[in-house]
Scaffold this motif. Structure first.
Motif, mmCIF file in Angstrom:
data_model
loop_
_atom_site.group_PDB
_atom_site.id
_atom_site.type_symbol
_atom_site.label_atom_id
_atom_site.label_comp_id
_atom_site.label_asym_id
_atom_site.label_seq_id
_atom_site.Cartn_x
_atom_site.Cartn_y
_atom_site.Cartn_z
ATOM 1 N N CYS A 1 -11.430 5.353 8.555
ATOM 2 C CA CYS A 1 -10.455 4.390 8.027
ATOM 3 C C CYS A 1 -11.137 3.469 7.024
ATOM 4 O O CYS A 1 -12.306 3.106 7.189
ATOM 5 N N HIS A 2 -10.385 3.113 6.004
ATOM 6 C CA HIS A 2 -10.848 2.150 5.013
ATOM 7 C C HIS A 2 -9.940 0.927 5.096
ATOM 8 O O HIS A 2 -8.718 1.057 5.020
ATOM 9 N N VAL A 3 -10.550 -0.222 5.284
ATOM 10 C CA VAL A 3 -9.822 -1.480 5.326
ATOM 11 C C VAL A 3 -10.155 -2.214 4.035
ATOM 12 O O VAL A 3 -11.316 -2.561 3.793
ATOM 13 N N GLU A 4 -9.140 -2.429 3.206
ATOM 14 C CA GLU A 4 -9.345 -3.086 1.919
ATOM 15 C C GLU A 4 -8.748 -4.488 1.965
ATOM 16 O O GLU A 4 -7.595 -4.675 2.352
ATOM 17 N N ASN A 5 -9.548 -5.457 1.556
ATOM 18 C CA ASN A 5 -9.091 -6.849 1.475
ATOM 19 C C ASN A 5 -8.511 -7.041 0.077
ATOM 20 O O ASN A 5 -9.235 -7.099 -0.911
ATOM 21 N N VAL A 6 -7.177 -7.135 0.004
ATOM 22 C CA VAL A 6 -6.492 -7.305 -1.275
ATOM 23 C C VAL A 6 -6.055 -8.762 -1.460
ATOM 24 O O VAL A 6 -5.337 -9.078 -2.403
ATOM 25 N N GLY A 7 -6.520 -9.638 -0.576
ATOM 26 C CA GLY A 7 -6.178 -11.050 -0.651
ATOM 27 C C GLY A 7 -7.226 -11.863 -1.387
ATOM 28 O O GLY A 7 -8.167 -11.322 -1.971
ATOM 29 N N ALA A 8 -7.076 -13.181 -1.314
ATOM 30 C CA ALA A 8 -7.933 -14.095 -2.067
ATOM 31 C C ALA A 8 -9.088 -14.662 -1.253
ATOM 32 O O ALA A 8 -9.897 -15.415 -1.797
ATOM 33 N N MET A 9 -9.175 -14.331 0.028
ATOM 34 C CA MET A 9 -10.228 -14.905 0.876
ATOM 35 C C MET A 9 -10.924 -13.805 1.672
ATOM 36 O O MET A 9 -10.341 -12.750 1.926
ATOM 37 N N ASP A 10 -12.170 -14.060 2.092
ATOM 38 C CA ASP A 10 -12.849 -13.176 3.032
ATOM 39 C C ASP A 10 -12.065 -13.208 4.341
ATOM 40 O O ASP A 10 -11.423 -14.212 4.668
#
Length: 163
Positions: free
Chosen positions: A63-72
């Motif tokens: 699985c790949h979890v991508e952070n597409v938001g503005a914060m860690d």
């Protein structure tokens, strides 16, 4: 549960599987949608989840979890097992709608992605029968990868069993 759940099921009736059901494993939603689904978490950022089989003949999934938001942020990938309608018909006992069989927490910096891997065996697809014994049923078993809300990824496997 929604408030009207108290009118749908007597609180002294501890049968988990009879409609509308109790716990995330059996609740069928006929008493209304829960305010938060089992495993729902709140985050200050946004994630996308993609999962694909990692082995041709095994139960390995990447699985790949991508952070597409503005914060860690941190995300928890949850894995549920659910069975086909054919298996439900074969079973002479209550069968959960789904069961949590694994999870992994991952820290993902903003604008990046992290990978997590899962390996399952056929014993992860077993159900507990009315005698308390674990039984593996022939048929289609589905792994559901979830973040507790939003889109889910389902991978279905045909499994040979003993029943």
């Amino acid at each position: 549960y929604p408030h009207n759940f108290i009118y749908k099921k007597n609180m002294t009736d501890y049968d988990m599987s009879l409609s509308p059901g109790r716990t995330y494993k059996y609740y069928d939603g006929t008493a209304g949608d829960p305010l938060f689904a089992f495993g729902h978490g709140l985050s200050l950022t946004e994630f996308e989840l993609r999962c694909v089989p990692a082995g041709a003949s095994t139960f390995e999934v990447g699985c790949h979890v991508e952070n597409v938001g503005a914060m860690d942020g941190d995300e928890v990938v949850q894995v549920y097992h659910k069975v086909s309608d054919e298996i439900r018909k074969k079973a002479d006992h209550a069968v959960p709608l789904k069961s949590l069989i694994g999870f992994k927490r991952v820290r993902v910096p903003k604008a990046s992605k992290e990978s997590v891997g899962f390996t399952f065996t056929s014993s992860d697809f077993e159900l507990v029968n009315q005698d308390g014994d674990k039984v593996l049923y022939d048929g289609e078993h589905t792994l559901v990868f979830s973040r507790g809300h939003g889109d889910e990824v389902e991978l279905t496997y045909s499994v040979g069993g003993r029943h």
